[in-house]
Scaffold this motif. Structure first.
Motif, PDB file in Angstrom:
ATOM      1  N   TYR A   1       4.072 -22.701  -1.392  1.00 58.50           N
ATOM      2  CA  TYR A   1       4.768 -22.388  -2.649  1.00 58.50           C
ATOM      3  C   TYR A   1       6.223 -22.842  -2.598  1.00 58.50           C
ATOM      4  N   ARG A   2       6.905 -22.532  -1.505  1.00 61.55           N
ATOM      5  CA  ARG A   2       8.319 -22.907  -1.390  1.00 61.55           C
ATOM      6  C   ARG A   2       8.495 -24.427  -1.439  1.00 61.55           C
ATOM      7  N   LYS A   3       7.600 -25.148  -0.763  1.00 64.94           N
ATOM      8  CA  LYS A   3       7.677 -26.609  -0.779  1.00 64.94           C
ATOM      9  C   LYS A   3       7.423 -27.141  -2.184  1.00 64.94           C
ATOM     10  N   ALA A   4       6.414 -26.599  -2.861  1.00 63.83           N
ATOM     11  CA  ALA A   4       6.097 -27.047  -4.224  1.00 63.83           C
ATOM     12  C   ALA A   4       7.241 -26.738  -5.177  1.00 63.83           C
ATOM     13  N   LYS A   5       7.899 -25.593  -4.983  1.00 65.33           N
ATOM     14  CA  LYS A   5       8.991 -25.188  -5.859  1.00 65.33           C
ATOM     15  C   LYS A   5      10.231 -26.052  -5.642  1.00 65.33           C
ATOM     16  N   SER A   6      10.475 -26.426  -4.410  1.00 70.54           N
ATOM     17  CA  SER A   6      11.689 -27.184  -4.087  1.00 70.54           C
ATOM     18  C   SER A   6      11.551 -28.679  -4.364  1.00 70.54           C
ATOM     19  N   ASP A   7      10.317 -29.169  -4.388  1.00 71.36           N
ATOM     20  CA  ASP A   7      10.095 -30.611  -4.602  1.00 71.36           C
ATOM     21  C   ASP A   7       8.959 -30.789  -5.609  1.00 71.36           C
ATOM     22  N   LYS A   8       9.324 -31.021  -6.852  1.00 70.18           N
ATOM     23  CA  LYS A   8       8.343 -31.118  -7.938  1.00 70.18           C
ATOM     24  C   LYS A   8       7.518 -32.404  -7.885  1.00 70.18           C
ATOM     25  N   THR A   9       7.899 -33.338  -7.048  1.00 70.84           N
ATOM     26  CA  THR A   9       7.159 -34.611  -6.961  1.00 70.84           C
ATOM     27  C   THR A   9       6.311 -34.702  -5.692  1.00 70.84           C
ATOM     28  N   HIS A  10       6.405 -33.692  -4.842  1.00 68.77           N
ATOM     29  CA  HIS A  10       5.677 -33.746  -3.578  1.00 68.77           C
ATOM     30  C   HIS A  10       4.175 -33.658  -3.809  1.00 68.77           C
TER      31      HIS A  10
ATOM     32  N   ARG B   1     -22.114 -17.582  -2.645  1.00 69.95           N
ATOM     33  CA  ARG B   1     -21.682 -18.651  -1.739  1.00 69.95           C
ATOM     34  C   ARG B   1     -20.666 -19.557  -2.418  1.00 69.95           C
ATOM     35  N   ASP B   2     -20.948 -19.937  -3.667  1.00 65.21           N
ATOM     36  CA  ASP B   2     -20.045 -20.826  -4.385  1.00 65.21           C
ATOM     37  C   ASP B   2     -18.791 -20.089  -4.846  1.00 65.21           C
ATOM     38  N   ARG B   3     -18.920 -18.781  -5.113  1.00 63.96           N
ATOM     39  CA  ARG B   3     -17.741 -17.977  -5.461  1.00 63.96           C
ATOM     40  C   ARG B   3     -16.769 -17.925  -4.293  1.00 63.96           C
ATOM     41  N   VAL B   4     -17.305 -17.855  -3.090  1.00 59.21           N
ATOM     42  CA  VAL B   4     -16.451 -17.820  -1.901  1.00 59.21           C
ATOM     43  C   VAL B   4     -15.705 -19.143  -1.746  1.00 59.21           C
ATOM     44  N   VAL B   5     -16.408 -20.245  -1.923  1.00 55.49           N
ATOM     45  CA  VAL B   5     -15.767 -21.560  -1.811  1.00 55.49           C
ATOM     46  C   VAL B   5     -14.711 -21.732  -2.901  1.00 55.49           C
ATOM     47  N   GLN B   6     -15.057 -21.355  -4.127  1.00 58.45           N
ATOM     48  CA  GLN B   6     -14.085 -21.449  -5.222  1.00 58.45           C
ATOM     49  C   GLN B   6     -12.871 -20.565  -4.955  1.00 58.45           C
ATOM     50  N   GLY B   7     -13.119 -19.376  -4.387  1.00 62.87           N
ATOM     51  CA  GLY B   7     -12.012 -18.476  -4.063  1.00 62.87           C
ATOM     52  C   GLY B   7     -11.113 -19.042  -2.989  1.00 62.87           C
ATOM     53  N   ALA B   8     -11.701 -19.673  -1.975  1.00 64.12           N
ATOM     54  CA  ALA B   8     -10.901 -20.298  -0.912  1.00 64.12           C
ATOM     55  C   ALA B   8     -10.077 -21.449  -1.478  1.00 64.12           C
ATOM     56  N   LEU B   9     -10.685 -22.226  -2.350  1.00 66.43           N
ATOM     57  CA  LEU B   9      -9.977 -23.333  -3.004  1.00 66.43           C
ATOM     58  C   LEU B   9      -8.806 -22.795  -3.828  1.00 66.43           C
ATOM     59  N   LYS B  10      -9.055 -21.720  -4.556  1.00 64.35           N
ATOM     60  CA  LYS B  10      -8.013 -21.111  -5.381  1.00 64.35           C
ATOM     61  C   LYS B  10      -6.867 -20.567  -4.533  1.00 64.35           C
ATOM     62  N   LEU B  11      -7.188 -19.917  -3.416  1.00 63.49           N
ATOM     63  CA  LEU B  11      -6.155 -19.339  -2.559  1.00 63.49           C
ATOM     64  C   LEU B  11      -5.135 -20.382  -2.114  1.00 63.49           C
ATOM     65  N   ILE B  12      -5.596 -21.592  -1.857  1.00 63.80           N
ATOM     66  CA  ILE B  12      -4.688 -22.639  -1.396  1.00 63.80           C
ATOM     67  C   ILE B  12      -4.016 -23.365  -2.561  1.00 63.80           C
ATOM     68  N   LEU B  13      -4.795 -23.777  -3.566  1.00 59.06           N
ATOM     69  CA  LEU B  13      -4.214 -24.533  -4.678  1.00 59.06           C
ATOM     70  C   LEU B  13      -3.300 -23.672  -5.542  1.00 59.06           C
ATOM     71  N   GLU B  14      -3.587 -22.392  -5.626  1.00 58.27           N
ATOM     72  CA  GLU B  14      -2.759 -21.486  -6.422  1.00 58.27           C
ATOM     73  C   GLU B  14      -1.307 -21.515  -5.955  1.00 58.27           C
ATOM     74  N   ALA B  15      -1.111 -21.626  -4.642  1.00 57.08           N
ATOM     75  CA  ALA B  15       0.243 -21.649  -4.095  1.00 57.08           C
ATOM     76  C   ALA B  15       1.013 -22.880  -4.558  1.00 57.08           C
ATOM     77  N   VAL B  16       0.304 -23.967  -4.818  1.00 62.06           N
ATOM     78  CA  VAL B  16       0.948 -25.195  -5.302  1.00 62.06           C
ATOM     79  C   VAL B  16       1.302 -25.076  -6.774  1.00 62.06           C
ATOM     80  N   PHE B  17       0.322 -24.720  -7.583  1.00 61.29           N
ATOM     81  CA  PHE B  17       0.501 -24.823  -9.031  1.00 61.29           C
ATOM     82  C   PHE B  17       1.226 -23.625  -9.643  1.00 61.29           C
ATOM     83  N   GLU B  18       1.244 -22.482  -8.958  1.00 58.93           N
ATOM     84  CA  GLU B  18       2.061 -21.373  -9.444  1.00 58.93           C
ATOM     85  C   GLU B  18       3.535 -21.774  -9.484  1.00 58.93           C
ATOM     86  N   ALA B  19       3.930 -22.674  -8.603  1.00 57.49           N
ATOM     87  CA  ALA B  19       5.322 -23.137  -8.572  1.00 57.49           C
ATOM     88  C   ALA B  19       5.653 -24.020  -9.778  1.00 57.49           C
TER      89      ALA B  19
END
Length: 221
Positions: free
Chosen positions: A16-25, A111-129
């Protein structure tokens, strides 16, 4: 963001901090974090807490807990790491509405909910910024109550105009190519992009079946 524990929470903070500090990263190497056991365990915990009916395979949380949750997650992790993972079609459920129509839900397998949740946990940190601070829909730690509090503050600042927009079947009409292009502006990990496409395709297959059914002429016997 959704609360996670230990090193996963710190990882999300760093992203999140990296995404917030560098909008082009553009982030790479994220797939390894999605496929980590810790991320999958957190995604399973959240999915279990939210509950919900089984998907097309009929497997419930009670079934998983009665057997071996650890084995269940290990199999998901192995499929992700080896590239064997393929989501199952979503189960279509119709929910009656007060106006006589129905709201169609697509229920993924756990099974697919778990994968989607794992994907969300990581991508959410990027796009929330990147998201607008005035956006409250479908975001962590945001609610109608917080939106109303913001409206009150706006009224106190002598703002008097309100624009209320409700888009019919919004998620059914999103241009997936546009969505993927926007994700690719921040993510350059091909395994993550492939996983996003797989998630979209699982929902798309149900929509196509519905469209074909709607176009097919009905016959009587």
């Amino acid at each position: 963001m959704t609360k996670a524990s230990g090193s996963l929470q710190e990882l999300r903070r760093r992203i999140y901090r990296k995404a917030k500090s560098d909008k082009t990263h553009r982030f790479w190497g994220l797939f390894v974090h999605i496929a980590k056991r810790e991320t999958l365990e957190e995604a399973y915990r959240i999915a279990k807490r939210n509950g919900g009916a089984p998907g097309i395979d009929g497997l419930s949380f009670a079934d998983i807990e009665a057997s071996a949750p650890g084995v269940f997650l290990a199999e998901i992790q192995a499929d992700l790491k080896t590239g064997r993972y393929e989501p199952k079609p979503n189960r279509r459920v119709e929910i009656p509405k007060s106006n006589g129509k129905v709201r169609v839900l697509q229920v993924p397998c756990i099974r697919d909910r778990v994968v989607q949740g794992a994907l969300k946990l990581i991508l959410e940190a990027v796009f929330e910024a990147d998201f607008c601070p005035n956006s409250y829909g479908f975001r962590p730690k945001r609610s109608p109550h917080r939106a109303l509090a913001e409206v009150r503050r706006s009224v106190l600042r002598r703002m008097s105009m309100v624009v209320d927009v409700d888009l019919s079947r919004y998620f059914d009409t999103i241009q997936h190519s546009t969505l993927l292009d926007k994700i690719a502006k921040r993510i350059q990990d091909p395994q993550v992009l492939r996983l996003v496409k797989q998630v979209i395709k699982a929902g798309k297959s149900v929509s196509r079946k519905e469209a074909r059914s709607a176009r097919s002429p009905r016959t009587s016997t």
